[in-house]
Design an enzyme around this catalytic site. Sequence first.
Site, mmCIF file in Angstrom:
data_model
loop_
_atom_site.group_PDB
_atom_site.id
_atom_site.type_symbol
_atom_site.label_atom_id
_atom_site.label_comp_id
_atom_site.label_asym_id
_atom_site.label_seq_id
_atom_site.Cartn_x
_atom_site.Cartn_y
_atom_site.Cartn_z
ATOM 1 N N GLU A 1 0.907 -1.332 -0.068
ATOM 2 C CA GLU A 1 -0.201 0.034 0.047
ATOM 3 C C GLU A 1 0.865 1.433 -0.045
ATOM 4 O O GLU A 1 0.580 2.310 0.509
ATOM 5 C CB GLU A 1 -0.752 -0.016 1.105
ATOM 6 C CG GLU A 1 -1.778 -1.137 1.531
ATOM 7 C CD GLU A 1 -3.041 -1.358 0.641
ATOM 8 O OE1 GLU A 1 -3.094 -0.416 -0.228
ATOM 9 O OE2 GLU A 1 -4.076 -2.211 0.784
ATOM 10 N N CYS B 1 -13.733 -5.971 -20.022
ATOM 11 C CA CYS B 1 -13.760 -6.179 -21.546
ATOM 12 C C CYS B 1 -12.461 -6.917 -22.286
ATOM 13 O O CYS B 1 -12.380 -7.262 -23.412
ATOM 14 C CB CYS B 1 -13.936 -4.719 -22.186
ATOM 15 S SG CYS B 1 -11.993 -4.092 -22.207
ATOM 16 N N CYS C 1 -10.283 -0.640 -18.157
ATOM 17 C CA CYS C 1 -9.441 0.022 -19.218
ATOM 18 C C CYS C 1 -9.652 1.521 -19.443
ATOM 19 O O CYS C 1 -10.746 1.974 -19.023
ATOM 20 C CB CYS C 1 -9.384 -0.880 -20.252
ATOM 21 S SG CYS C 1 -11.048 -0.639 -21.343
HETATM 22 ZN ZN LIG Z 1 -12.351 -2.263 -20.499
#
Ligand SMILES: [Zn+2]
Length: 221
Positions: free
Chosen positions: A94, A153, A188
């Site tokens: 962290e 995705c 993303c």
């Molecule tokens: Zn994505």
Amino acid sequence: MAKLYFRYGAMNSGKSTALLQAAYNYEERHQRVLIAKPRIDTKGNSAIVSRLGVERPVDFVIGQSDDVRTLFDSYRAKVRAETGSDVACLLIDEAQFLTVDQVDDLLRIAILDNIPVLAYGIRTDFQTIAFPGSRRLLEIAHNLEELKTICRCGRKAMFNARKADGRFIFDGDQVAIDGVDVTYESLCGTCYLSESGGMLAYGFNAPSAFLYTPDTDPDFS
Ligand SMILES: [Zn+2]
């Protein structure tokens, strides 16, 4: 001379798992490591918890105003007294929550004390702004390595989008306050922009230091 390493990635990129693996690699060779993390909440959680289910207590917790090199020195002395051997490596989880001064101390530990320091952390917050500790590590670490994870995705995830009640939210404090129920999803760039309506940090409540001000921008022409 030892080096300062920064291994960064989006959330769920296996940083804690990588840290525990690195510790194991040293210990397999009968070398002693020290593991530390910043105190980030009032719950006082002082364990490294990997998503794979491996958990291990840290050797010390770093408070907001702690001098990391002094703290490290005292734990290093304890290891030497107990085992007769020196610390082979300092591992930090962290690391994004460290202050700039504390990251500077990590470089001093590597160079002046000759102990390798491996810092693991998230590069940016939910508004795509670098955490102070991460920004400093990107500036001064000898070695940078990105730990990768996948967006829903299938592309490489870059950002950490914040969710509350199942919806993405793009406004709020850099660190969610204790008790506020938020989760994060690593996205993303394409999915992040699609969820945010095309906005990045500049569109949100970014600190003014990040805002482009044409009047004061130097003329490079
Ligand atoms: Zn994505």
